[in-house]
Motif scaffolding. Structure first.
Motif, PDB file in Angstrom:
ATOM      1  N   VAL A   1      24.675  60.049  88.509  1.00  0.00           N
ATOM      2  CA  VAL A   1      25.276  61.338  88.246  1.00  0.00           C
ATOM      3  C   VAL A   1      24.127  62.304  87.954  1.00  0.00           C
ATOM      4  O   VAL A   1      23.127  61.922  87.338  1.00  0.00           O
ATOM      5  CB  VAL A   1      26.259  61.289  87.053  1.00  0.00           C
TER       6      VAL A   1
ATOM      7  N   TYR B   1      29.370  68.704  82.791  1.00  0.00           N
ATOM      8  CA  TYR B   1      29.728  67.373  83.303  1.00  0.00           C
ATOM      9  C   TYR B   1      31.161  67.364  83.830  1.00  0.00           C
ATOM     10  O   TYR B   1      31.473  66.665  84.800  1.00  0.00           O
ATOM     11  CB  TYR B   1      29.568  66.318  82.202  1.00  0.00           C
ATOM     12  N   LYS B   2      32.041  68.127  83.184  1.00  0.00           N
ATOM     13  CA  LYS B   2      33.425  68.195  83.652  1.00  0.00           C
ATOM     14  C   LYS B   2      33.526  68.744  85.067  1.00  0.00           C
ATOM     15  O   LYS B   2      34.446  68.405  85.818  1.00  0.00           O
ATOM     16  CB  LYS B   2      34.256  69.067  82.701  1.00  0.00           C
ATOM     17  N   LYS B   3      32.585  69.590  85.437  1.00  0.00           N
ATOM     18  CA  LYS B   3      32.616  70.206  86.766  1.00  0.00           C
ATOM     19  C   LYS B   3      31.918  69.343  87.819  1.00  0.00           C
ATOM     20  O   LYS B   3      31.958  69.666  89.002  1.00  0.00           O
ATOM     21  CB  LYS B   3      31.945  71.576  86.707  1.00  0.00           C
ATOM     22  N   ARG B   4      31.291  68.258  87.380  1.00  0.00           N
ATOM     23  CA  ARG B   4      30.592  67.391  88.327  1.00  0.00           C
ATOM     24  C   ARG B   4      31.464  66.190  88.674  1.00  0.00           C
ATOM     25  O   ARG B   4      32.350  65.801  87.915  1.00  0.00           O
ATOM     26  CB  ARG B   4      29.253  66.946  87.737  1.00  0.00           C
ATOM     27  N   ASP B   5      31.167  65.614  89.812  1.00  0.00           N
ATOM     28  CA  ASP B   5      31.952  64.472  90.274  1.00  0.00           C
ATOM     29  C   ASP B   5      31.390  63.193  89.654  1.00  0.00           C
ATOM     30  O   ASP B   5      30.449  62.594  90.185  1.00  0.00           O
ATOM     31  CB  ASP B   5      31.914  64.390  91.797  1.00  0.00           C
TER      32      ASP B   5
ATOM     33  N   SER C   1      35.401  59.312  78.793  1.00  0.00           N
ATOM     34  CA  SER C   1      36.058  59.354  80.100  1.00  0.00           C
ATOM     35  C   SER C   1      36.617  57.988  80.484  1.00  0.00           C
ATOM     36  O   SER C   1      37.565  57.897  81.271  1.00  0.00           O
ATOM     37  CB  SER C   1      35.081  59.828  81.180  1.00  0.00           C
TER      38      SER C   1
ATOM     39  N   ALA D   1      33.435  60.649  89.043  1.00  0.00           N
ATOM     40  CA  ALA D   1      34.383  59.577  89.396  1.00  0.00           C
ATOM     41  C   ALA D   1      33.682  58.350  89.985  1.00  0.00           C
ATOM     42  O   ALA D   1      34.022  57.210  89.613  1.00  0.00           O
ATOM     43  CB  ALA D   1      35.446  60.102  90.346  1.00  0.00           C
TER      44      ALA D   1
END
Length: 452
Positions: A73, A93-97, A149, A99
């Protein structure tokens, strides 16, 4: 990649094998090729479980001797330890992928049979590798973001100069600093790569997302029967023989290394954990036939003398340099143990092999067990619990048979761990997993016990 190569080899070997067995002149190769194919399959299985394929760029993370490939990440720089800068980093971080990273961490956790503690360690190892050149603030914020998360109730606090992870456990952890937040114990973990820790500083809350507080679950340190599948290093082969009972087993050094510095817990947590079900089933399967012709008392005596004689007695400070309680499996790796380790092991053997009620009896500075026998007359030191007599069985009182308590403890009031047994699952019967229902104090030996 390993599985692909093995699959390719297997197909090639199968075709070759088919060709060879049809050639009468080359039948001599049949057993050789068969053995080679079986060996290759075993090596492939031992090398590890199916590795989750990274979805993008990946890094290699060393985890207790095994290298795991985990998605990367893009890191976020944290400007300070104060709430505004921590929240700003969290929002980035919320706007990054993330997953793929979360999927990779979850896949490894499942494939390796990790409990919550080792998931926590996996996340920290991953962040340490990814951000080895970053600041402690960078690492702590990413650890916190990934753990929350993944569904854990992990919080952040700060001192004047650094961030601190606050981690809640279902079990009490000894020798670890903690703070109480809204009535809940949170244990303090500092950055692994920062040697300049200021544990004595005042802690201030520093949670970046107030709406997510308390929604995650508390980490459990127990092993509930899901075996640890991570194997590294070699297997230690052990043989034990006290002249009556014999046992041979292998213990993986990698798994034992995982347990070496496991958090210190209450005694009951070791009694109720099963780290390696297959290992336990193996030793039970070897001992059970050797007890077939014995009465309960004879079998309990045989097991008691086995534990007394095949292990060397040594206290934790001399062996490990600190207090350490063994899970059942660790006794067979170290070959040395003390009274609490022997009591846990003996209780496991008696409950699993003889299906008898066993209690852990805790005196000041000493532990032993007590057993309720049902089909033989018993005499000796013991106590009554709910009208049933429990006979002292001390696996550290070398040479003593069932019913003999060390003289210095015969007039001492101990605490008793009251246990009931339940099986791990319907599909997997042995070994039995006890649960601690109560801890009571013996008010006046040998009269009836009164629960606190």
């Amino acid at each position: 990649m390993r599985l692909f190569l093995f699959g390719f080899f297997f197909i090639f070997a199968a075709d070759t094998f088919k060709y060879l067995i049809n050639m009468k002149s080359l039948r001599v190769f049949r057993p050789i090729l068969s053995a080679f194919i079986i060996w290759m399959a075993a090596v492939s299985v031992r090398a590890g479980d199916v590795a989750p394929a990274p979805q993008g760029d990946a890094i290699d993370v060393s985890f207790y001797g095994q290298t795991l490939s985990i998605d990367k990440v893009k890191p976020v720089e944290v400007k300070s330890v104060f709430n505004t800068d921590v929240s700003a980093a969290w929002n980035k971080y919320k706007k990054r992928d993330v997953a793929p990273v979360l999927a990779s961490l979850r896949s490894w956790s499942t494939n390796l049979g990790l409990n919550d503690w080792f998931v926590f360690q996996l996340v920290r190892n991953y962040v340490d590798v990814l951000l080895d050149n970053g600041t402690p603030m960078d690492r702590m914020v990413l650890e916190h973001y990934l753990l929350t998360s993944m569904g854990y109730d992990v919080r952040l606090a700060r001192t004047e100069r650094q961030l601190v992870l606050l981690v809640p456990f279902e079990q009490e952890v000894y020798e670890q600093d903690f703070v109480k937040v809204e009535g809940k114990d949170y244990y303090l973990y500092y950055d692994d790569l920062d040697a300049n820790q200021d544990e004595q500083s005042v802690l201030y809350p520093c949670d970046p997302s107030k709406k997510d507080l308390g929604k995650g679950h508390t980490l459990s340190l127990l092993f509930d029967g899901e075996p640890l599948k991570l194997r590294s290093g070699s297997d230690k082969y052990c043989e034990y023989d006290d002249g009556n009972l014999r046992l041979a087993c292998t213990v993986n050094e990698g798994v034992m290394e995982m347990l070496r510095n496991y958090p210190m817990m209450d005694l009951r947590c070791y009694v109720t954990s099963v780290v390696m079900p297959q290992f336990q089933d193996s030793i039970l399967g070897q001992i059970r036939p050797q007890l077939e012709d014995l009465s309960q008392c004879e079998a309990a005596n045989a097991l008691l003398h086995f534990v007394q004689y095949v292990f060397e007695y040594e206290n934790d400070k001399e062996l490990h340099g600190h207090e350490k309680v063994y899970f059942v499996e660790e006794n067979f790796y170290y070959d040395k143990n003390d009274c609490e380790d022997r009591s846990i092991l003996y209780a496991f053997l008696v409950r699993s092999l003889l299906d008898l009620d066993v209690q852990i009896v805790q005196y000041p500075g000493h532990e032993c067990t007590a057993v309720r026998f049902t089909d033989c007359s018993t005499y000796g030191n013991g106590y009554y619990l709910d009208g049933e007599f429990y006979l002292i069985c001390d696996p550290s009182y070398v040479g003593a048979s069932i019913g003999r308590c060390m003289p210095q403890y015969r007039s001492v009031q101990p605490q008793v761990y009251v246990m009931k047994t339940r099986t791990l699952s319907e599909a997997y019967q042995p070994p039995l997993r006890p649960s601690i229902d109560d801890i009571i104090t013996v008010p006046d030996l040998p009269k009836v016990l009164v629960a606190l």
